[in-house]
Design a protein around this motif. Structure first.
Motif, PDB file in Angstrom:
ATOM      1  N   GLU A   1      18.570   9.671  -1.663  1.00 58.50           N
ATOM      2  CA  GLU A   1      17.619   9.376  -1.020  1.00 58.50           C
ATOM      3  C   GLU A   1      17.685   9.885   0.415  1.00 58.50           C
ATOM      4  OE1 GLU A   1      16.728   4.319  -1.090  1.00 58.50           O
ATOM      5  OE2 GLU A   1      16.479   5.417  -3.608  1.00 58.50           O
ATOM      6  N   PHE A   2      16.924   9.902   1.415  1.00 63.23           N
ATOM      7  CA  PHE A   2      16.867  10.524   2.646  1.00 63.23           C
ATOM      8  C   PHE A   2      16.084   9.580   3.572  1.00 63.23           C
ATOM      9  CE2 PHE A   2      17.192  14.130   0.280  1.00 63.23           C
ATOM     10  CZ  PHE A   2      17.714  14.884   1.130  1.00 63.23           C
ATOM     11  N   GLU A   3      16.561   8.979   4.832  1.00 61.21           N
ATOM     12  CA  GLU A   3      15.931   8.699   5.660  1.00 61.21           C
ATOM     13  C   GLU A   3      15.097   9.229   6.195  1.00 61.21           C
ATOM     14  OE1 GLU A   3      16.611   5.038   9.683  1.00 61.21           O
ATOM     15  OE2 GLU A   3      17.967   5.979   8.359  1.00 61.21           O
TER      16      GLU A   3
ATOM     17  N   ALA B   1       5.283  20.384  -5.844  1.00 58.42           N
ATOM     18  CA  ALA B   1       5.032  20.985  -7.256  1.00 58.42           C
ATOM     19  C   ALA B   1       5.317  18.677  -8.189  1.00 58.42           C
ATOM     20  CB  ALA B   1       5.839  21.600  -8.237  1.00 58.42           C
ATOM     21  N   ILE B   2       6.384  18.650  -7.014  1.00 60.42           N
ATOM     22  CA  ILE B   2       6.220  16.868  -7.137  1.00 60.42           C
ATOM     23  C   ILE B   2       4.853  16.236  -6.925  1.00 60.42           C
ATOM     24  CG2 ILE B   2       7.407  15.168  -6.807  1.00 60.42           C
ATOM     25  CD1 ILE B   2      10.670  17.223  -6.822  1.00 60.42           C
ATOM     26  N   LEU B   3       4.992  16.685  -5.614  1.00 66.13           N
ATOM     27  CA  LEU B   3       4.230  15.558  -4.372  1.00 66.13           C
ATOM     28  C   LEU B   3       2.249  15.359  -4.960  1.00 66.13           C
ATOM     29  CD1 LEU B   3       5.324  17.219  -1.201  1.00 66.13           C
ATOM     30  CD2 LEU B   3       5.158  14.864  -2.070  1.00 66.13           C
TER      31      LEU B   3
ATOM     32  N   ARG C   1       9.651   9.968  -2.272  1.00 64.20           N
ATOM     33  CA  ARG C   1       9.791   9.823  -3.740  1.00 64.20           C
ATOM     34  C   ARG C   1      10.297  11.365  -3.966  1.00 64.20           C
ATOM     35  NH1 ARG C   1       6.535  11.436  -8.495  1.00 64.20           N
ATOM     36  NH2 ARG C   1       4.731  11.330  -6.778  1.00 64.20           N
ATOM     37  N   ALA C   2       9.005  12.417  -3.178  1.00 66.82           N
ATOM     38  CA  ALA C   2       9.451  14.472  -4.337  1.00 66.82           C
ATOM     39  C   ALA C   2      10.963  14.053  -3.411  1.00 66.82           C
ATOM     40  CB  ALA C   2       8.234  14.665  -3.218  1.00 66.82           C
TER      41      ALA C   2
ATOM     42  N   GLY D   1       0.912  -1.665  -0.535  1.00 67.50           N
ATOM     43  CA  GLY D   1       0.067   0.104   0.137  1.00 67.50           C
ATOM     44  C   GLY D   1       1.163   1.162  -0.042  1.00 67.50           C
ATOM     45  N   ASN D   2       0.202   2.320  -0.663  1.00 68.40           N
ATOM     46  CA  ASN D   2       1.034   3.689  -0.293  1.00 68.40           C
ATOM     47  C   ASN D   2       0.900   4.394   0.991  1.00 68.40           C
ATOM     48  OD1 ASN D   2       2.481   6.000  -1.827  1.00 68.40           O
ATOM     49  ND2 ASN D   2       0.743   6.224  -3.046  1.00 68.40           N
TER      50      ASN D   2
END
Length: 250
Positions: A42-44, A80-82, A33-34, A24-25
């Motif tokens: 990538e960030f944790e 703008a990405i989300l 992702r953004a 599930g998302n």
């Protein structure tokens, strides 16, 4: 390494919850992702409050560490990405030891109910056209502040060390056809606000008393409470933190 809090708001209808899940998302998946698209790495992310599937938030937080300085100017590009139902409101540098979950001092939730079918509250309020005694509901809400063991209001298979919570306030607000349950506490258990709202509505519908609510608390059994209300009406409104974790405030 610098640490940042990222403040977000979202409508949870299309998501399986706040934090990453295998099936599930989630809000965390989309925010990660953004960040990766914009910053190229990538960030944790560590989440503050784990809202369940379908639950909304006007304020929630992640924290993450970054090698490079991150400016709040990135907010526009990230939004703008989300997707349309998630927004980044702010990115704040905090002290390296700050933790958005453990340094939170309180959280506030609202649960919205619409008494009549209303298309403008679709997915944003629980449709409840049944009998309800508003005086009893208020008495029940007030009495909740006298308890501190919420075992009966935590969904089963919840892995926590304690079921004790300190309720700062618990109250109903009645505004025409829209009712709102407001509750603020130092911490909440999984499903707790839905359990409280659903149980109060059920007790009111069947002309029960505060003594019946006390029996549910004393049972220390989730089967005694009512979690059947929908997540549509539940909003995490705010998360408050110790000032000491912010630069120039501690």
């Amino acid at each position: 390494m610098p640490r940042y809090f990222i403040e977000v708001a979202y409508m949870g209808t299309r998501y399986s919850g706040f934090q990453v899940q295998q099936n599930g998302n989630t809000i965390q998946t989309e925010v990660s992702r953004a960040l990766k698209i914009f910053f190229g790495q990538e960030f944790e992310l560590t989440g503050s409050s784990r809202t369940d599937a379908g639950v909304h938030a006007k304020q929630n937080f992640f924290h993450f560490d970054a090698d490079a300085e991150i400016s709040n100017k990135a907010v526009y590009s990230l939004n703008a990405i989300l997707p349309y139902d998630i927004v980044v409101k702010n990115i704040i540098e905090v002290k390296p030891e700050a933790h958005c979950r453990f340094d939170a001092t309180s959280r506030t939730y609202h649960y919205y109910i619409t008494r009549f079918k209303n298309p403008f509250y679709f997915n944003r309020a629980y449709y409840y056209p049944f009998k309800a005694d508003i005086n009893l509901l208020q008495e029940l809400a007030t009495s909740i502040t006298t308890f501190n063991d919420f075992t009966s209001f935590s969904k089963k298979k919840t892995q926590v060390k304690t079921f004790r919570c300190h309720i700062e306030y618990s109250r109903w607000v009645f505004e025409d056809d829209i009712w709102r349950y407001e509750v603020k506490a130092d911490r909440f258990l999984r499903g707790m606000v839905k359990g409280l709202a659903g149980t109060m509505l059920k007790l009111s519908k069947h002309d029960k008393t505060i003594a019946d609510l006390s029996d549910i608390f004393e049972a220390q059994d989730p089967a005694a409470a009512d979690f059947s209300v929908s997540p549509d009406g539940l909003f995490l409104m705010s998360v408050e933190f110790k000032n000491a974790i912010f630069h120039n405030l501690g």
